[in-house]
Design a protein around this motif. Structure first.
Motif, PDB file in Angstrom:
ATOM      1  N   GLY A   1       1.503   3.016   4.950  1.00  0.00           N
ATOM      2  CA  GLY A   1       1.362   3.603   3.619  1.00  0.00           C
ATOM      3  C   GLY A   1       2.674   4.145   3.093  1.00  0.00           C
ATOM      4  O   GLY A   1       3.015   3.967   1.906  1.00  0.00           O
ATOM      5  N   GLU A   2       3.437   4.797   3.954  1.00  0.00           N
ATOM      6  CA  GLU A   2       4.737   5.331   3.536  1.00  0.00           C
ATOM      7  C   GLU A   2       5.710   4.210   3.181  1.00  0.00           C
ATOM      8  O   GLU A   2       6.473   4.323   2.216  1.00  0.00           O
ATOM      9  N   SER A   3       5.679   3.131   3.955  1.00  0.00           N
ATOM     10  CA  SER A   3       6.579   2.016   3.665  1.00  0.00           C
ATOM     11  C   SER A   3       6.222   1.362   2.334  1.00  0.00           C
ATOM     12  O   SER A   3       7.105   0.955   1.571  1.00  0.00           O
ATOM     13  N   TYR A   4       4.923   1.270   2.013  1.00  0.00           N
ATOM     14  CA  TYR A   4       4.501   0.718   0.729  1.00  0.00           C
ATOM     15  C   TYR A   4       4.925   1.631  -0.416  1.00  0.00           C
ATOM     16  O   TYR A   4       5.364   1.164  -1.482  1.00  0.00           O
ATOM     17  N   PHE A   5       4.780   2.924  -0.227  1.00  0.00           N
ATOM     18  CA  PHE A   5       5.182   3.898  -1.241  1.00  0.00           C
ATOM     19  C   PHE A   5       6.674   3.748  -1.531  1.00  0.00           C
ATOM     20  O   PHE A   5       7.097   3.696  -2.691  1.00  0.00           O
ATOM     21  N   ASN A   6       7.465   3.660  -0.481  1.00  0.00           N
ATOM     22  CA  ASN A   6       8.910   3.514  -0.643  1.00  0.00           C
ATOM     23  C   ASN A   6       9.279   2.169  -1.266  1.00  0.00           C
ATOM     24  O   ASN A   6      10.254   2.072  -2.022  1.00  0.00           O
ATOM     25  N   GLU A   7       8.506   1.137  -0.948  1.00  0.00           N
ATOM     26  CA  GLU A   7       8.755  -0.186  -1.526  1.00  0.00           C
ATOM     27  C   GLU A   7       8.569  -0.160  -3.041  1.00  0.00           C
ATOM     28  O   GLU A   7       9.363  -0.733  -3.792  1.00  0.00           O
ATOM     29  N   LEU A   8       7.534   0.533  -3.509  1.00  0.00           N
ATOM     30  CA  LEU A   8       7.292   0.625  -4.942  1.00  0.00           C
ATOM     31  C   LEU A   8       8.391   1.418  -5.641  1.00  0.00           C
ATOM     32  O   LEU A   8       8.753   1.123  -6.781  1.00  0.00           O
ATOM     33  N   ILE A   9       8.927   2.422  -4.945  1.00  0.00           N
ATOM     34  CA  ILE A   9      10.056   3.172  -5.499  1.00  0.00           C
ATOM     35  C   ILE A   9      11.280   2.270  -5.591  1.00  0.00           C
ATOM     36  O   ILE A   9      11.983   2.240  -6.600  1.00  0.00           O
TER      37      ILE A   9
END
Length: 297
Positions: free
Chosen positions: A127-135
Motif C-alpha cells: 500500500g505504501e509503495s502504491y501511494f508513493n507511486e501515485l505521488i
C-alpha cells in the motif's frame, strides 16, 4: 492560470527529471499540471511502448489543451498495473479538496482487496509503495507532516479528480452524494457509496429516491461531521428496523472523523455478517456496541 511559455515548459520538464520532448510539450499546452504528469510518467519507469506513444502523440496537433490533458491522464492511467488502477479510481469517493490521510487510505485499499498478501506487514508495504507511486506520477499531491517531513496524506487536483470520476462512472465503480445532488439518478445497483456530509445540501429527500440502489452496496463511506442521520431516514427504518441491517451486503464501513457519530447509530451492526472493515478513528464514540464482537473484522 496563464500557460507557461515554451522555454518555461522545458525548464519545468528538466526540474521534474524528464528530458524535454517537443510532442509531449505541445500536448501539454503550457499547463504546469500537464507538464508534471507527462514528466511523472517516464520517471515512474512504466511508460508505454514507444510505438504506441508516438501514435498517440501524432494526434496531439489536432487536440485542444483540455483534450491534451485528458490524453496525458489516459496514457498515465493505462500504464498502471490493474491493482494500482483500482487504488487510483478509489480516490474518487472523497470530496474535492479533501485531505486524505495516508494511513486511512491504505487501510481502505487493503479492506477493498485491491491487492493481496499473506501477512499484514506485506500488505501495508504494498500500500505504501502504491501511494508513493501515485505521488511520483503526480497523480496525487502529498501532504507533509511537521515532524519528519514524510507524506502523511494527499489531496487530488480538481482536474485529475474529474478524470477519476469519469473512470468511476464508466466502470460503475462508485457513486457519491455529490453525484446525486448534480441530478444523476443511477438505474443500476451501487457497489460503493460515499456520503459527503461536509455539504449542507445533503438532505434525506435527495437520497430516498435511490435507496433501492443502495440496498446491495458493499462499501459505505461517510466523510465529514454531519449528516450520518440522513441515512437513518431509509424507509425501512421507520418500521423499526435498524438502518445498518438494511445494508446486509456491506463489507466496508468507513466513518472516520465523524464527530456526531454515537453508539446508537451503529445499532444493528451485528447483523452485517459480511462486514470485514469498520473505520472509526476520530469518531466520537466512547463505547462500542457489544454486537460488534460477533463480527469477523
Amino acid at each position: 492560470m496563464e500557460p507557461l511559455s515554451k522555454e518555461e515548459s522545458k525548464t519545468l520538464f528538466h526540474e521534474a527529471k524528464r528530458p524535454a520532448e517537443n510532442e509531449l510539450l505541445k500536448m501539454c499546452g503550457g499547463m504546469p499540471l500537464a507538464i508534471l504528469i507527462a514528466a511523472g510518467r517516464k520517471s515512474a519507469g512504466l511508460a508505454e511502448p514507444e510505438i504506441r506513444e508516438r501514435r498517440i502523440l501524432s494526434t496531439s496537433d489536432q487536440c485542444s489543451t483540455s483534450d491534451g490533458m485528458r490524453m496525458l491522464l489516459r496514457m498515465s492511467y493505462d500504464e498502471l498495473p490493474a491493482p494500482l488502477k483500482s487504488c487510483l479510481v478509489y480516490l474518487g469517493v472523497f470530496p474535492e479538496y479533501y485531505t486524505i490521510k495516508k494511513d486511512r487510505l491504505i487501510r481502505l485499499w487493503i479492506a477493498e482487496g485491491f491487492f493481496l498478501g499473506r501477512h499484514e506487514e506485506n500488505l501495508w508495504r504494498t500500500g505504501e509503495s502504491y501511494f508513493n507511486e501515485l505521488i511520483c506520477r503526480r497523480l496525487i499531491q502529498p501532504v507533509f507532516g511537521y515532524e519528519d517531513g514524510q507524506a502523511v496524506g494527499c489531496v487530488v487536483h480538481g482536474v485529475i479528480l474529474d478524470f477519476i470520476k469519469t473512470l468511476s462512472t464508466e466502470g460503475n465503480f462508485a457513486t457519491t452524494s455529490a453525484d446525486m445532488r448534480s441530478g444523476l439518478t443511477p438505474w443500476y445497483l451501487i457497489p460503493r457509496f460515499s456520503f459527503d456530509c461536509c455539504s449542507k445540501e445533503d438532505e434525506a429527500g435527495k437520497l430516498l429516491s435511490v435507496t433501492l440502489h443502495l440496498s446491495s452496496m458493499r462499501t459505505l463511506q461517510v466523510c465529514g461531521r454531519a449528516g450520518w442521520t440522513t441515512l437513518l431516514t431509509y424507509p425501512k427504518v421507520r418500521k423499526g428496523k435498524p438502518a445498518l441491517r438494511t445494508f446486509k451486503f456491506l463489507r466496508v464501513l468507513d466513518v472516520e472523523d465523524n464527530g456526531i457519530l454515537r453508539s446508537h447509530h451503529l445499532k444493528g451492526i451485528g447483523g452485517l455478517i459480511l462486514l470485514r472493515y469498520l473505520g472509526l478513528r476520530g469518531a466520537a464514540i466512547h463505547e462500542l456496541p457489544g454486537e460488534i464482537g460477533k463480527l469477523e473484522l
